[in-house]
Design a protein around this motif. Structure first.
Motif, PDB file in Angstrom:
ATOM      1  N   TYR A  96      20.116  71.606  41.468  1.00  0.00           N
ATOM      2  CA  TYR A  96      21.422  71.509  40.813  1.00  0.00           C
ATOM      3  C   TYR A  96      22.305  72.703  41.153  1.00  0.00           C
ATOM      4  O   TYR A  96      23.491  72.545  41.485  1.00  0.00           O
ATOM      5  CB  TYR A  96      21.221  71.407  39.305  1.00  0.00           C
ATOM      6  CG  TYR A  96      22.515  71.410  38.511  1.00  0.00           C
ATOM      7  CD1 TYR A  96      23.389  70.336  38.553  1.00  0.00           C
ATOM      8  CD2 TYR A  96      22.867  72.517  37.729  1.00  0.00           C
ATOM      9  CE1 TYR A  96      24.580  70.344  37.838  1.00  0.00           C
ATOM     10  CE2 TYR A  96      24.044  72.538  37.007  1.00  0.00           C
ATOM     11  CZ  TYR A  96      24.900  71.441  37.071  1.00  0.00           C
ATOM     12  OH  TYR A  96      26.072  71.460  36.370  1.00  0.00           O
ATOM     13  N   LEU A  99      23.544  72.434  44.704  1.00  0.00           N
ATOM     14  CA  LEU A  99      24.577  71.399  44.834  1.00  0.00           C
ATOM     15  C   LEU A  99      25.913  71.884  44.292  1.00  0.00           C
ATOM     16  O   LEU A  99      26.967  71.589  44.872  1.00  0.00           O
ATOM     17  CB  LEU A  99      24.134  70.134  44.093  1.00  0.00           C
ATOM     18  CG  LEU A  99      23.068  69.291  44.768  1.00  0.00           C
ATOM     19  CD1 LEU A  99      22.553  68.220  43.818  1.00  0.00           C
ATOM     20  CD2 LEU A  99      23.631  68.631  46.029  1.00  0.00           C
ATOM     21  N   ILE A 133      27.151  63.272  39.751  1.00  0.00           N
ATOM     22  CA  ILE A 133      26.355  63.175  40.980  1.00  0.00           C
ATOM     23  C   ILE A 133      25.426  64.380  41.114  1.00  0.00           C
ATOM     24  O   ILE A 133      24.244  64.252  41.456  1.00  0.00           O
ATOM     25  CB  ILE A 133      27.278  63.052  42.205  1.00  0.00           C
ATOM     26  CG1 ILE A 133      27.987  61.692  42.197  1.00  0.00           C
ATOM     27  CG2 ILE A 133      26.492  63.229  43.497  1.00  0.00           C
ATOM     28  CD1 ILE A 133      29.020  61.536  43.284  1.00  0.00           C
ATOM     29  N   THR A 136      22.592  64.000  38.457  1.00  0.00           N
ATOM     30  CA  THR A 136      21.622  62.946  38.740  1.00  0.00           C
ATOM     31  C   THR A 136      20.756  63.276  39.948  1.00  0.00           C
ATOM     32  O   THR A 136      19.563  62.949  39.972  1.00  0.00           O
ATOM     33  CB  THR A 136      22.339  61.609  38.966  1.00  0.00           C
ATOM     34  OG1 THR A 136      23.361  61.771  39.972  1.00  0.00           O
ATOM     35  CG2 THR A 136      22.984  61.126  37.677  1.00  0.00           C
ATOM     36  N   LYS A 137      21.331  63.931  40.960  1.00  0.00           N
ATOM     37  CA  LYS A 137      20.513  64.329  42.106  1.00  0.00           C
ATOM     38  C   LYS A 137      19.462  65.354  41.692  1.00  0.00           C
ATOM     39  O   LYS A 137      18.334  65.341  42.188  1.00  0.00           O
ATOM     40  CB  LYS A 137      21.397  64.891  43.212  1.00  0.00           C
ATOM     41  CG  LYS A 137      22.160  63.829  43.994  1.00  0.00           C
ATOM     42  CD  LYS A 137      22.897  64.429  45.184  1.00  0.00           C
ATOM     43  CE  LYS A 137      23.590  63.340  46.006  1.00  0.00           C
ATOM     44  NZ  LYS A 137      24.291  63.907  47.191  1.00  0.00           N
ATOM     45  N   MET A 140      16.441  63.670  39.891  1.00  0.00           N
ATOM     46  CA  MET A 140      15.564  62.762  40.639  1.00  0.00           C
ATOM     47  C   MET A 140      14.117  63.224  40.615  1.00  0.00           C
ATOM     48  O   MET A 140      13.195  62.409  40.641  1.00  0.00           O
ATOM     49  CB  MET A 140      16.055  62.637  42.082  1.00  0.00           C
ATOM     50  CG  MET A 140      17.249  61.724  42.250  1.00  0.00           C
ATOM     51  SD  MET A 140      17.681  61.494  43.984  1.00  0.00           S
ATOM     52  CE  MET A 140      19.011  60.295  43.856  1.00  0.00           C
ATOM     53  N   SER A 162      25.499  56.640  40.839  1.00  0.00           N
ATOM     54  CA  SER A 162      24.603  57.783  41.059  1.00  0.00           C
ATOM     55  C   SER A 162      23.479  57.809  40.025  1.00  0.00           C
ATOM     56  O   SER A 162      22.352  58.198  40.340  1.00  0.00           O
ATOM     57  CB  SER A 162      25.400  59.091  41.011  1.00  0.00           C
ATOM     58  OG  SER A 162      25.861  59.368  39.693  1.00  0.00           O
ATOM     59  N   LYS A 165      20.901  55.284  41.217  1.00  0.00           N
ATOM     60  CA  LYS A 165      20.083  55.829  42.304  1.00  0.00           C
ATOM     61  C   LYS A 165      19.035  56.790  41.760  1.00  0.00           C
ATOM     62  O   LYS A 165      17.901  56.835  42.247  1.00  0.00           O
ATOM     63  CB  LYS A 165      20.971  56.535  43.326  1.00  0.00           C
ATOM     64  CG  LYS A 165      21.866  55.596  44.133  1.00  0.00           C
ATOM     65  CD  LYS A 165      22.728  56.369  45.124  1.00  0.00           C
ATOM     66  CE  LYS A 165      23.615  55.431  45.932  1.00  0.00           C
ATOM     67  NZ  LYS A 165      24.491  56.183  46.877  1.00  0.00           N
ATOM     68  N   MET A 166      19.427  57.575  40.778  1.00  0.00           N
ATOM     69  CA  MET A 166      18.479  58.510  40.173  1.00  0.00           C
ATOM     70  C   MET A 166      17.310  57.763  39.519  1.00  0.00           C
ATOM     71  O   MET A 166      16.148  58.191  39.605  1.00  0.00           O
ATOM     72  CB  MET A 166      19.202  59.378  39.144  1.00  0.00           C
ATOM     73  CG  MET A 166      18.331  60.366  38.399  1.00  0.00           C
ATOM     74  SD  MET A 166      17.725  59.727  36.813  1.00  0.00           S
ATOM     75  CE  MET A 166      19.249  59.564  35.902  1.00  0.00           C
TER      76      MET A 166
END
Length: 513
Positions: A96, A99, A133, A136-137, A140, A162, A165-166
């Motif tokens: 995080y 990012l 985003i 959530t990344k 994961m 997003s 996807k997570m």
């Protein structure tokens, strides 16, 4: 190679070398010089050359002894090239922060502090699409969070995608709240696609996203395939009769969903009839909230009829639904047949006293209800007395008041007396709970601990009413103390205890109660 084999090999090489030398003497001078040159590279000489290059036995033994003394098995530089081990970050915090640097964003300190909590609430952080985003990344790979709340962050469709996807990578999050985020068809489609095959999410809230009938089709297809989702909140959206029809069709065959909230939508009489047909055959729903929609006469009849056959509902909320009060007698009969319904809320409906009398007469003889909600319905003195008598006779808890009528404040006084009576009749159960909370053996427990004891003992008051009784006394904190010794001995009643706390709280705030 054995000694015999080595001797044979040397004899063979010697003979071949002798033959080559004899053949060389019979040639011309030029050929003899060539033979002489080639004889310098005979196999015999090559063999002895290899033997000469072998290290001396004493030298090999000395080198082996030196390695044993140093404890090093190999004399190489490989160990210096091995990189240092990096600890695996199972929270996603490092991801995080990186990012946020890459996206030129300020990281949320609250998120990084609580990223290892089992329940994470990120409401009102204005994350937006990019912030979501990044979150959530990072999640994961998170193995700590089970309950994630992203309400009111304006994440829109891209943020919802997003999140979807997570969920394909994260198998630990079981409760997901995405309320008030302006999510529409694209975002819901991505979530539904994941939930079609995702068996881990048990609770999903899409409250207040302005969802319309087209979105209902996506949700219906998901409900036909998903048999693990146990709670779904679709309240405060814009589903009309068409969207409700689509959802109800899917719910007729889905018995895994236990809690459904469709309150505050645009459902009218036709949609209510479809809801009633679904309730008549659905055997999975335990709690159904349908308040602030429209029932009218036909919808009311359909709901009453469905209650006769439904055997799963425990809680039904029909507050402010224009409930047809002329059907109260039939409602009472249905409640007499139904053996599973425990909580029925009819508050904020325009119920006339004669119709309410018919309901009370019907449920006084046979009903499985524990709680009957009649909030914001004015009552006369006579009806108030009737309600009190019914509670004593049946043990039914009736919530009423807050809106005019005879002695407006009496319902709250009634709850205080109910609390006092509860402690008196359940003192054997409460005493060990009080003593367990009093770890320092002072004879005192906090207001917060007092509420926890009452809940654990089975007090049947709504959360709002219990909060009114106790939190209003000390709304700023729960550290005021209650003498559990006085309560257990019966030397002081609940109203008297509450009055003491009122005075104490008022003195602290410098105002007169």
């Amino acid at each position: 190679m054995s000694k015999e084999e080595a001797d044979s090999f040397l004899t063979q090489i010697t003979e071949e070398s002798a033959e080559e030398e004899d053949a060389g003497t019979k040639g011309t001078p030029d050929k003899q010089s060539q033979s002489l040159t080639s004889s310098q590279e005979t196999p015999m000489k090559q063999w002895f050359k290899v033997i000469d290059e072998l290290p001396d036995l004493e030298e090999m033994e000395a080198r082996a002894n030196a390695q044993e003394e140093t404890g090093s098995e190999y004399d190489t530089d490989i160990e210096d090239e091995v990189p240092e081990k990096v600890a695996y970050d199972s929270s996603g915090k490092d991801v995080y922060l990186q990012l946020c640097r890459d996206m030129n964003m300020i990281p949320s300190s609250y998120f990084t502090r609580h990223i290892k909590d089992p329940s994470l609430c990120l409401r009102h952080l204005t994350l937006g699409c990019n912030g979501t985003i990044a979150v959530t990344k990072a999640l994961m790979t998170n193995t700590f969070i089970e309950n994630l709340d992203l309400s009111e962050n304006n994440i829109e469709d891209d943020g919802a995608i997003s999140v979807a996807k997570m969920l394909t990578e994260n198998y630990f999050i079981t409760e997901l709240t995405l309320s008030d985020n302006k999510i529409q068809d694209r975002g819901v489609a991505a979530l539904c696609e994941v939930l079609n095959d995702h068996s881990y999410v048990k609770s999903l809230s899409l409250r207040g996203n302005g969802l319309k009938d087209n979105t209902a089709e996506l949700l219906a297809e998901m409900l036909k395939r998903n048999y693990t989702l146990a709670k779904l909140d679709l309240s405060h959206n814009s589903f009309s009769c068409k969207g409700i029809s689509t959802l109800c069709t899917a719910l007729q065959t889905n018995d895994s969903l236990g809690e459904l909230d469709l309150s505050w939508n645009k459902v009218r009489a036709t949609g209510s009839i479809l809801v009633a047909k679904m309730l008549a055959v659905n055997m999975g729903l335990v709690s159904f909230l349908f308040s602030n929609n429209g029932l009218d006469k036909e919808g009311t009849k359909a709901i009453i009829k469905a209650l006769k056959t439904n055997s799963s509902l425990v809680s039904l909320d029909l507050c402010n639904t224009r409930f047809d009060t002329t059907q109260m007698k039939e409602l009472g009969k249905s409640l007499g047949v139904n053996t599973t319904l425990r909580i029925l809320k009819l508050g904020k409906n325009t119920i006339k006293e004669p119709d309410l009398e018919l309901l009370l007469n019907a449920i006084s003889t046979s009903t499985s209800l524990y709680i009957l909600g009649l909030e914001d319905i004015s009552v006369s003195k006579a009806l108030y007395t009737r309600l009190c008598d019914l509670e004593k006779e049946t043990g039914l808890v009736i919530h009423y008041g807050h809106c005019g009528g005879y002695q407006r404040s009496l319902p709250m006084l009634k709850n205080e007396l109910l609390l006092d009576e509860f402690i008196t009749t359940n003192i054997n159960k409460l005493a060990p709970l009080f003593l367990n909370k009093d770890k320092e053996k002072t004879g005192m427990i906090t207001v917060k601990e007092f509420k926890e004891c009452l809940k654990d003992a089975g007090l049947r008051l709504s959360t709002n009413q219990l909060n009114w009784l106790l939190d209003m006394i000390n709304s700023s904190n729960n550290d005021d103390l209650i003498s559990c010794r006085d309560l257990i001995s019966g030397s002081k009643s609940i109203p008297a205890t509450l009055e003491d706390l009122r005075k104490k709280s008022a003195k602290r705030r410098n105002w007169n109660p």
